[in-house]
Design a protein around this motif. Structure first.
Motif, mmCIF file in Angstrom:
data_model
loop_
_atom_site.group_PDB
_atom_site.id
_atom_site.type_symbol
_atom_site.label_atom_id
_atom_site.label_comp_id
_atom_site.label_asym_id
_atom_site.label_seq_id
_atom_site.Cartn_x
_atom_site.Cartn_y
_atom_site.Cartn_z
ATOM 1 N N SER A 125 0.835 -1.195 0.000
ATOM 2 C CA SER A 125 0.000 0.000 0.000
ATOM 3 C C SER A 125 0.872 1.248 0.000
ATOM 4 O O SER A 125 2.051 1.202 0.356
ATOM 5 C CB SER A 125 -0.959 0.020 1.197
ATOM 6 O OG SER A 125 -0.265 0.199 2.397
ATOM 7 N N HIS A 135 0.654 5.297 1.194
ATOM 8 C CA HIS A 135 -0.047 6.283 2.007
ATOM 9 C C HIS A 135 0.435 7.668 1.570
ATOM 10 O O HIS A 135 1.590 8.028 1.792
ATOM 11 C CB HIS A 135 0.233 6.032 3.493
ATOM 12 C CG HIS A 135 -0.534 6.919 4.390
ATOM 13 N ND1 HIS A 135 -1.870 6.729 4.661
ATOM 14 C CD2 HIS A 135 -0.163 8.031 5.074
ATOM 15 C CE1 HIS A 135 -2.287 7.670 5.472
ATOM 16 N NE2 HIS A 135 -1.270 8.480 5.730
ATOM 17 N N THR A 175 -4.867 6.593 1.188
ATOM 18 C CA THR A 175 -4.127 5.338 1.041
ATOM 19 C C THR A 175 -4.658 4.583 -0.174
ATOM 20 O O THR A 175 -5.878 4.490 -0.357
ATOM 21 C CB THR A 175 -4.267 4.468 2.308
ATOM 22 O OG1 THR A 175 -3.744 5.204 3.420
ATOM 23 C CG2 THR A 175 -3.499 3.168 2.170
ATOM 24 N N ASP A 198 4.366 7.287 1.893
ATOM 25 C CA ASP A 198 4.894 6.271 2.795
ATOM 26 C C ASP A 198 4.460 4.918 2.247
ATOM 27 O O ASP A 198 3.265 4.711 1.987
ATOM 28 C CB ASP A 198 4.357 6.460 4.214
ATOM 29 C CG ASP A 198 4.719 7.823 4.797
ATOM 30 O OD1 ASP A 198 5.717 8.411 4.341
ATOM 31 O OD2 ASP A 198 4.007 8.279 5.707
ATOM 32 N N THR A 213 4.072 0.799 2.469
ATOM 33 C CA THR A 213 3.988 -0.367 3.352
ATOM 34 C C THR A 213 4.424 -1.587 2.555
ATOM 35 O O THR A 213 3.904 -1.846 1.464
ATOM 36 C CB THR A 213 2.559 -0.563 3.879
ATOM 37 O OG1 THR A 213 2.180 0.612 4.600
ATOM 38 C CG2 THR A 213 2.461 -1.776 4.790
ATOM 39 N N TYR A 214 5.406 -2.310 3.092
ATOM 40 C CA TYR A 214 5.977 -3.477 2.418
ATOM 41 C C TYR A 214 5.592 -4.779 3.129
ATOM 42 O O TYR A 214 5.561 -4.821 4.360
ATOM 43 C CB TYR A 214 7.509 -3.407 2.414
ATOM 44 C CG TYR A 214 8.086 -2.370 1.503
ATOM 45 C CD1 TYR A 214 8.331 -2.653 0.162
ATOM 46 C CD2 TYR A 214 8.417 -1.102 1.973
ATOM 47 C CE1 TYR A 214 8.883 -1.700 -0.681
ATOM 48 C CE2 TYR A 214 8.977 -0.151 1.138
ATOM 49 C CZ TYR A 214 9.203 -0.456 -0.179
ATOM 50 O OH TYR A 214 9.752 0.483 -1.015
ATOM 51 N N ARG A 215 5.341 -5.806 2.332
ATOM 52 C CA ARG A 215 5.243 -7.174 2.827
ATOM 53 C C ARG A 215 6.591 -7.813 2.503
ATOM 54 O O ARG A 215 7.078 -7.709 1.375
ATOM 55 C CB ARG A 215 4.116 -7.947 2.157
ATOM 56 C CG ARG A 215 4.049 -9.395 2.606
ATOM 57 C CD ARG A 215 2.926 -10.222 1.989
ATOM 58 N NE ARG A 215 2.449 -9.743 0.729
ATOM 59 C CZ ARG A 215 1.215 -9.264 0.506
ATOM 60 N NH1 ARG A 215 0.352 -9.179 1.482
ATOM 61 N NH2 ARG A 215 0.854 -8.846 -0.686
ATOM 62 N N GLN A 267 4.586 -9.312 10.075
ATOM 63 C CA GLN A 267 4.154 -7.920 10.083
ATOM 64 C C GLN A 267 4.695 -7.200 8.855
ATOM 65 O O GLN A 267 5.659 -7.649 8.250
ATOM 66 C CB GLN A 267 4.614 -7.217 11.356
ATOM 67 C CG GLN A 267 6.122 -6.996 11.431
ATOM 68 C CD GLN A 267 6.526 -6.357 12.745
ATOM 69 O OE1 GLN A 267 6.568 -7.036 13.748
ATOM 70 N NE2 GLN A 267 6.830 -5.070 12.718
ATOM 71 N N THR A 268 4.020 -6.117 8.505
ATOM 72 C CA THR A 268 4.490 -5.300 7.392
ATOM 73 C C THR A 268 5.424 -4.229 7.937
ATOM 74 O O THR A 268 5.437 -3.939 9.129
ATOM 75 C CB THR A 268 3.310 -4.639 6.661
ATOM 76 O OG1 THR A 268 2.537 -3.898 7.602
ATOM 77 C CG2 THR A 268 2.429 -5.685 5.981
ATOM 78 N N ILE A 271 7.027 -0.176 7.154
ATOM 79 C CA ILE A 271 6.725 1.079 6.466
ATOM 80 C C ILE A 271 8.010 1.868 6.237
ATOM 81 O O ILE A 271 8.823 2.008 7.150
ATOM 82 C CB ILE A 271 5.728 1.929 7.273
ATOM 83 C CG1 ILE A 271 4.409 1.176 7.417
ATOM 84 C CG2 ILE A 271 5.508 3.294 6.614
ATOM 85 C CD1 ILE A 271 3.406 1.835 8.339
#
Length: 180
Positions: free
Chosen positions: A97, A99, A109, A138, A140-142, A157-158, A160
């Motif tokens: 995602s 942001h 987002t 910003d 968000t990474y997996r 957890q992801t 940022i």
């Protein structure tokens, strides 16, 4: 029962401390399983750092009040191989995602990085003039990883990565009719 500790050291590639043993405390079915934990990988990824993205703004360094301003980012693949506590660890991070912080108090987002004009996937209309707003994105990474070429696992957890702000002036303009 405690395991006898045979080797403790700092991994020079990432500066993390850890210990390994040659014999398990109790026999188990998976004696070849690495004793590296997802927490170890998470700490290593945080130390390496994930790429922050520069927000791209169209029409450029200036925009107008009440006119859609286009935002987009250009994500790049993130793949690293590191040595961690004696293991070869492959890490892949994928954006999940974006942001968008517009710099005027509003945020959005999306699950896409947007695209330049004419796409207009991610836009924002500023409602007030401003000499300088500082939009940013910003990400968000997996994060997925594998140890010694084994199966891929996903961190629980992801993460940022905040992008650097861009400079943008929001101007007000009045239409003027002229005759040719």
């Amino acid at each position: 029962m405690f395991k006898p500790i045979n080797t403790c050291r700092v991994d020079p590639a990432i500066g993390l401390y850890g210990c390994r043993t040659d014999e398990p405390a109790e026999p188990d079915d998976d004696a070849d399983a690495p004793d590296l934990t997802p927490g170890d990988v998470l700490r290593a990824v945080r130390k390496i750092g994930l790429p922050s993205l520069q927000v791209r703004v169209q029409p450029g360094e200036k925009t107008l009040v009440n006119v859609p301003t286009i935002f987009y980012a250009e994500p790049q693949p993130f793949e690293r191989s590191v040595q961690l506590l004696g293991f070869d660890v492959d890490v892949v991070a994928e954006p999940v995602s974006y942001h968008w912080v517009h710099g005027d108090g509003s945020e959005t987002t999306t699950d896409q990085p947007g695209r330049p004009y004419p796409a207009m996937d991610v836009t924002h209309r500023y409602t007030e003039p401003a000499d300088a707003v500082q939009p940013r994105v910003d990400v968000t990474y997996r994060v997925r990883f594998r140890i010694d070429g084994g199966p891929w696992s996903t961190l629980g957890q992801t993460l940022i990565a905040s992008g650097p702000p861009a400079a943008l002036a929001v101007k007000e303009a009045a239409p003027v009719l002229t005759t040719p």
